[in-house]
Enzyme design. Structure first.
Site, PDB file in Angstrom:
ATOM      1  N   ASN A   1      -6.401  -0.163  -0.316  1.00 54.14           N
ATOM      2  CA  ASN A   1      -5.591  -0.943  -1.256  1.00 54.14           C
ATOM      3  C   ASN A   1      -6.450  -1.636  -2.305  1.00 54.14           C
ATOM      4  OD1 ASN A   1      -3.558  -0.121   0.364  1.00 54.14           O
ATOM      5  ND2 ASN A   1      -3.228  -2.084   1.372  1.00 54.14           N
TER       6      ASN A   1
ATOM      7  N   HIS B   1     -11.195   2.030  -2.620  1.00 50.42           N
ATOM      8  CA  HIS B   1     -10.631   2.460  -3.901  1.00 50.42           C
ATOM      9  C   HIS B   1     -10.711   1.384  -4.978  1.00 50.42           C
ATOM     10  CE1 HIS B   1      -8.068   5.714  -1.618  1.00 50.42           C
ATOM     11  NE2 HIS B   1      -9.359   5.950  -1.603  1.00 50.42           N
TER      12      HIS B   1
ATOM     13  N   CYS C   1     -21.410  -2.669 -25.169  1.00 47.96           N
ATOM     14  CA  CYS C   1     -21.564  -1.385 -25.869  1.00 47.96           C
ATOM     15  C   CYS C   1     -20.378  -1.045 -26.767  1.00 47.96           C
ATOM     16  CB  CYS C   1     -21.777  -0.260 -24.846  1.00 47.96           C
ATOM     17  SG  CYS C   1     -20.273   0.216 -23.969  1.00 47.96           S
TER      18      CYS C   1
ATOM     19  N   GLY D   1      -0.422   1.737   8.011  1.00 55.22           N
ATOM     20  CA  GLY D   1       0.278   1.808   6.723  1.00 55.22           C
ATOM     21  C   GLY D   1      -0.316   2.769   5.722  1.00 55.22           C
TER      22      GLY D   1
ATOM     23  N   SER E   1      -0.458   7.014   4.568  1.00 57.94           N
ATOM     24  CA  SER E   1       0.124   8.345   4.765  1.00 57.94           C
ATOM     25  C   SER E   1      -0.921   9.333   5.270  1.00 57.94           C
ATOM     26  CB  SER E   1       0.744   8.854   3.461  1.00 57.94           C
ATOM     27  OG  SER E   1      -0.243   8.882   2.450  1.00 57.94           O
TER      28      SER E   1
ATOM     29  N   PRO F   1       5.897   3.142  10.334  1.00 62.84           N
ATOM     30  CA  PRO F   1       7.281   3.443  10.734  1.00 62.84           C
ATOM     31  C   PRO F   1       7.573   4.945  10.693  1.00 62.84           C
ATOM     32  CG  PRO F   1       7.222   2.065   8.734  1.00 62.84           C
ATOM     33  CD  PRO F   1       5.807   2.410   9.062  1.00 62.84           C
TER      34      PRO F   1
HETATM   35  N1  APR Z   1       4.193  -1.011   7.677  1.00 58.80           N
HETATM   36  C1  APR Z   1       3.330   0.014   7.893  1.00 58.80           C
HETATM   37  N2  APR Z   1       3.388   1.177   7.219  1.00 58.80           N
HETATM   38  C2  APR Z   1       4.356   1.326   6.299  1.00 58.80           C
HETATM   39  C3  APR Z   1       5.289   0.309   6.028  1.00 58.80           C
HETATM   40  C4  APR Z   1       5.188  -0.905   6.760  1.00 58.80           C
HETATM   41  N3  APR Z   1       6.036  -1.933   6.573  1.00 58.80           N
HETATM   42  N4  APR Z   1       6.133   0.757   5.051  1.00 58.80           N
HETATM   43  C5  APR Z   1       5.729   2.000   4.734  1.00 58.80           C
HETATM   44  N5  APR Z   1       4.648   2.348   5.479  1.00 58.80           N
HETATM   45  C6  APR Z   1       3.867   3.580   5.452  1.00 58.80           C
HETATM   46  C7  APR Z   1       4.595   4.805   4.935  1.00 58.80           C
HETATM   47  O1  APR Z   1       5.340   5.418   5.982  1.00 58.80           O
HETATM   48  C8  APR Z   1       3.424   5.683   4.452  1.00 58.80           C
HETATM   49  O2  APR Z   1       2.969   6.507   5.511  1.00 58.80           O
HETATM   50  O3  APR Z   1       2.799   3.392   4.551  1.00 58.80           O
HETATM   51  C9  APR Z   1       2.341   4.660   4.096  1.00 58.80           C
HETATM   52  C10 APR Z   1       2.036   4.560   2.614  1.00 58.80           C
HETATM   53  O4  APR Z   1       1.517   5.773   2.175  1.00 58.80           O
HETATM   54  P1  APR Z   1       1.025   6.010   0.650  1.00 58.80           P
HETATM   55  O5  APR Z   1       2.075   5.551  -0.285  1.00 58.80           O
HETATM   56  O6  APR Z   1       0.583   7.420   0.547  1.00 58.80           O
HETATM   57  O7  APR Z   1      -0.203   4.988   0.501  1.00 58.80           O
HETATM   58  P2  APR Z   1      -1.715   5.216   0.942  1.00 58.80           P
HETATM   59  O8  APR Z   1      -1.828   5.985   2.189  1.00 58.80           O
HETATM   60  O9  APR Z   1      -2.369   3.877   0.875  1.00 58.80           O
HETATM   61  O10 APR Z   1      -2.261   6.093  -0.264  1.00 58.80           O
HETATM   62  C11 APR Z   1      -3.619   6.438  -0.316  1.00 58.80           C
HETATM   63  O11 APR Z   1      -3.365   7.380  -2.499  1.00 58.80           O
HETATM   64  O12 APR Z   1      -2.470   7.363  -4.661  1.00 58.80           O
HETATM   65  C12 APR Z   1      -3.557   7.045  -3.874  1.00 58.80           C
HETATM   66  O13 APR Z   1      -5.239   5.566  -4.468  1.00 58.80           O
HETATM   67  C13 APR Z   1      -3.941   5.583  -3.934  1.00 58.80           C
HETATM   68  O14 APR Z   1      -5.043   4.263  -2.219  1.00 58.80           O
HETATM   69  C14 APR Z   1      -3.965   5.140  -2.480  1.00 58.80           C
HETATM   70  C15 APR Z   1      -4.110   6.452  -1.724  1.00 58.80           C
END
Ligand code: APR
Length: 271
Positions: free
Chosen positions: A126, A143, A174, A211, A213, A238
């Protein structure tokens, strides 16, 4: 949009809290044992941990940022070269969005966990700074961070510049464009951050994937590194992810509920 995301997250959290009141938080005995015995813990977080603060994820089908915006137009160096004003403004909007929200119970549980084990490493994908605002001291930011700015030409951090009204503003040294200090697609992660993250993942007893993906590498490979080195891997989410089938324990629910539950299972804080 912030409010909508917040409402959705709020109602989901309330649902889990209600159902836990009825049935009690059920953690598998093996998981409780693993977290009790752990001396080195790693937590890897993604956008999901900030949902309950009101920050949208990237890949949620309805409220996710990538459902409404195109990453190739906003989150690559090529996009910035093509249209620096739009990219700068998009990140300025996200900076304002996170400035208006507060860390949640999930962020706070990790702060407390850090105090309870000899070695606790927090790795985040994040860029919202909410872990630091909650009180986490040593956060490995894979990131980058929305709050920082660097020179697009010289690749150095810049903390002051003259506000001439030009967007994006110019580097005082620059004259090149300034950009947010975040890692875009097609860019390398900060080498020191990924090295520290790998080292901690390979050395830990318990690895928590919270949290995320689990789609974006190299962060997504960290739980596999941990598992290959003998760690117990736990997923807090979730929804299912590509990691789910490979973890030892999965806690299906929001981080703001599941992380405080895990902390309670650790027992009272030493006095
Ligand atoms: N608690 C825990 N997890 C949750 C919640 C919650 N309340 N709500 C949603 N999620 C989960 C979703 O099910 C999903 O699997 O959080 C995840 C978010 O996934 P992404 O949107 O893909 O975010 P992330 O994994 O941080 O993305 C990675 O992708 O676009 C780039 O640079 C960006 O750092 C980011 C990277």
């Amino acid at each position: 949009m912030v409010d909508k995301a917040h409402c959705k997250a709020g109602s989901v959290t309330a649902h889990y809290r209600r159902s836990m009141k009825l049935h009690g938080p059920e953690l598998p005995a093996g998981l409780v044992e693993a977290i009790h015995g752990a001396r080195q813990v790693v937590a890897l977080t993604g956008a999901g941990i900030s949902v309950e603060s009101g920050v949208p994820t990237f890949r949620d089908a309805q409220s996710g940022l990538w459902a409404r915006f195109k990453p190739e137009e906003l989150a690559t160096p090529e996009a910035f070269r093509r249209n620096p004003k739009i990219v700068w403004e998009w990140y300025a909007w996200r900076r304002q969005l996170v400035a208006r929200v507060e860390p949640n119970a999930g962020h706070r549980a990790l702060v407390e966990w850090e105090r309870r084990v000899p070695h606790f490493t927090l790795i985040t994908q994040n860029v919202d700074g909410l872990h630091q605002r909650a009180g986490s001291r040593d956060v490995i930011e894979l990131h980058g961070n929305l709050a920082r700015t660097r020179c697009f030409e010289e690749d150095v951090l810049v903390d002051r510049w003259e506000d001439t009204g030009e967007i994006p503003p110019r580097c005082p040294r620059c004259g090149g464009w300034l950009r947010p200090d975040v890692v875009w697609f097609n860019e390398m992660l900060p080498p020191e951050a990924i090295e520290r993250a790998l080292e901690a993942s390979r050395a830990c007893d318990v690895f928590l994937s919270i949290g995320t993906s689990a789609l974006v590498h190299p962060a997504a490979s960290l739980p596999f590194e941990a598992s290959a080195c003998g760690a117990t891997v736990v997923e807090v989410n979730p929804d299912d992810t590509p990691l789910t089938a490979h973890v030892h324990f999965r806690l299906r629910g929001p981080a703001g509920v599941m992380l405080p539950t895990l902390l309670t299972a650790l027992g009272p804080a030493p006095g």
